[in-house]
Write a protein that holds these residues in place. Structure first.
Motif, mmCIF file in Angstrom:
data_model
loop_
_atom_site.group_PDB
_atom_site.id
_atom_site.type_symbol
_atom_site.label_atom_id
_atom_site.label_comp_id
_atom_site.label_asym_id
_atom_site.label_seq_id
_atom_site.Cartn_x
_atom_site.Cartn_y
_atom_site.Cartn_z
ATOM 1 N N ASN A 1 4.389 46.411 -38.927
ATOM 2 C CA ASN A 1 3.117 46.806 -39.307
ATOM 3 C C ASN A 1 2.756 48.065 -37.786
ATOM 4 O O ASN A 1 2.835 47.873 -37.148
ATOM 5 C CB ASN A 1 2.158 45.744 -40.117
ATOM 6 N N ASP A 2 1.589 48.414 -38.471
ATOM 7 C CA ASP A 2 0.790 49.785 -38.061
ATOM 8 C C ASP A 2 0.670 48.871 -36.249
ATOM 9 O O ASP A 2 0.528 50.150 -35.059
ATOM 10 C CB ASP A 2 -0.041 50.136 -38.555
ATOM 11 N N LYS B 1 3.194 48.444 -34.294
ATOM 12 C CA LYS B 1 3.471 50.080 -33.078
ATOM 13 C C LYS B 1 2.703 50.808 -32.310
ATOM 14 O O LYS B 1 3.696 50.803 -31.564
ATOM 15 C CB LYS B 1 3.900 50.888 -34.844
ATOM 16 N N VAL B 2 1.955 50.178 -32.711
ATOM 17 C CA VAL B 2 1.342 50.775 -31.702
ATOM 18 C C VAL B 2 0.435 50.527 -30.334
ATOM 19 O O VAL B 2 0.987 50.992 -28.987
ATOM 20 C CB VAL B 2 0.014 50.923 -31.933
#
Length: 370
Positions: A222-223, A226-227
């Motif tokens: 998920n985002d 990812k970060v």
């Protein structure tokens, strides 16, 4: 030698839930900050299927796997180095671990309070990293203030180390004042040895553990994950995904068969515990060799690159001091040939001396004289 990891993170990111699940130790878990005040310590055995295979080839009375120690340390908040929250009560504990597992919240759940009232993994990481840097800065400043005394020492070794450490301390002070970790300096072996007694937290290797929900564990990142991966990549650190809720459910199952079946049902091949251990092993450059006989089969943890005498010293210092030679064969050769006698017949058992670099999976018998 055993693997020793400190689990850190902001309050309510799932540290204690994960700790309780993977160690089955009675860490208090609650939906409010500062649930963990004193560090909880859990000892877990390291699963290594090679040990069962060795036992099939040469049955033994006991199988003794290597162990991992997990330390669950109280959550930090912004300003902890200045006494906010629990302040720096936990710092003495984290200085003693080999590696840091930094748990980062990468799930959204309105029912679970976030200490800063927003889900922002990078901000969470930066808060922790900044507070750790400030804690190390205080340590470095104290040493700098004490340098004049050390430079007057009559002990040649103390004096030598003091002279080497002066420019290193100046560099450390500069980066730590910026809120950066000491590891960004990429210090050499001699430099690290000169300051090793400082036990700087920000020199310890870090593994980020993204605590996700069940859906995100088996799906694409998920985002939020990812970060974290992007951030960790810039630092040169590793990231794994773990679901604290799922690990809690796995921990409730009584048998290994039940756990394997449960993991198949939810679509995972390896538990979060095993992922953490394997990743931490890789992080620290650790490997395993075995000793085997009719009384016990035992796994021993060593550093990659260790030579035979150093590996022997892990069992007992006398083994290293009086080392003569080691009889060695690869466990894979045992699996192929079936018995130790057949390994010998195949010419796979070797006699190695002091310069032999031990390999992962070696089965070793040491000869020594003291």
């Amino acid at each position: 030698m055993s693997l020793n990891c400190g689990i850190v993170g902001l309050p309510n990111v799932g540290k204690s839930t994960i700790f309780k699940a993977i160690t089955a130790a009675p860490a208090e878990v609650a939906n409010y900050p500062f649930c963990t005040i004193e560090p909880n310590v859990g000892i877990v055995t390291i699963k290594d299927p090679r040990m069962q295979k060795i036992n099939k080839c040469m049955p033994s009375e006991k199988i003794l796997p290597a162990i991992t120690e997990f330390v669950d340390i109280a959550g930090l908040v912004k300003g902890a180095s200045k006494g906010e929250g629990l302040g720096n009560q936990f710092l003495g504990h984290i200085r003693q671990v080999n590696a840091i597992i930094h748990v980062v919240r990468c799930f959204i759940n309105d029912d679970i309070i976030h200490v800063s009232n927003k889900i922002d993994p990078i901000n969470d990481i930066e808060v922790i990293n900044y507070e750790l840097a400030l804690a190390d800065l205080e340590t470095v400043q104290k040493r700098i203030a004490n340098m004049s005394k050390l430079l007057k020492s009559q002990d040649k070794e103390v004096l030598k180390r003091a002279k080497i450490s002066i420019p290193i301390l100046d560099q450390l002070k500069a980066v730590l004042e910026e809120g950066k970790g000491a590891r960004v300096l990429n210090l050499g072996k001699e430099e690290l040895e000169a300051i090793e007694d400082l036990h700087l937290i920000t020199l310890k290797p870090v593994l980020y553990a993204c605590n996700v929900d069940e859906e995100a564990l088996t799906a694409a990142d998920n985002d939020l994950v990812k970060v974290v991966k992007e951030f960790a990549s810039k630092e040169g650190n590793q990231v794994i995904k773990i679901c604290g809720k799922l690990e809690s459910e796995i921990a409730l199952l009584e048998t290994e068969e039940e756990k394997i079946e449960f993991m198949k049902e939810v679509g995972i091949e390896e538990s979060g515990l095993d992922q953490l251990i394997h990743a931490a092993y890789k992080l620290l450059g650790l490997r395993t060799y075995f000793t085997a006989g009719p009384k016990e089969i035992r796994a021993w943890t060593f550093h990659e690159g260790d030579k035979a005498p150093q590996a022997a010293g892990i069992i007992h210092t006398d083994f290293e001091k009086g080392f003569i030679r080691a009889e060695v064969y690869a466990c894979e050769d045992l699996f192929i040939h079936g018995t130790e006698a057949k390994v010998k017949e195949a010419g796979k058992l070797r006699s190695e001396g002091r310069e032999y670099v031990v390999r992962d999976g070696d089965v070793m018998f040491f000869k020594f004289n003291v």
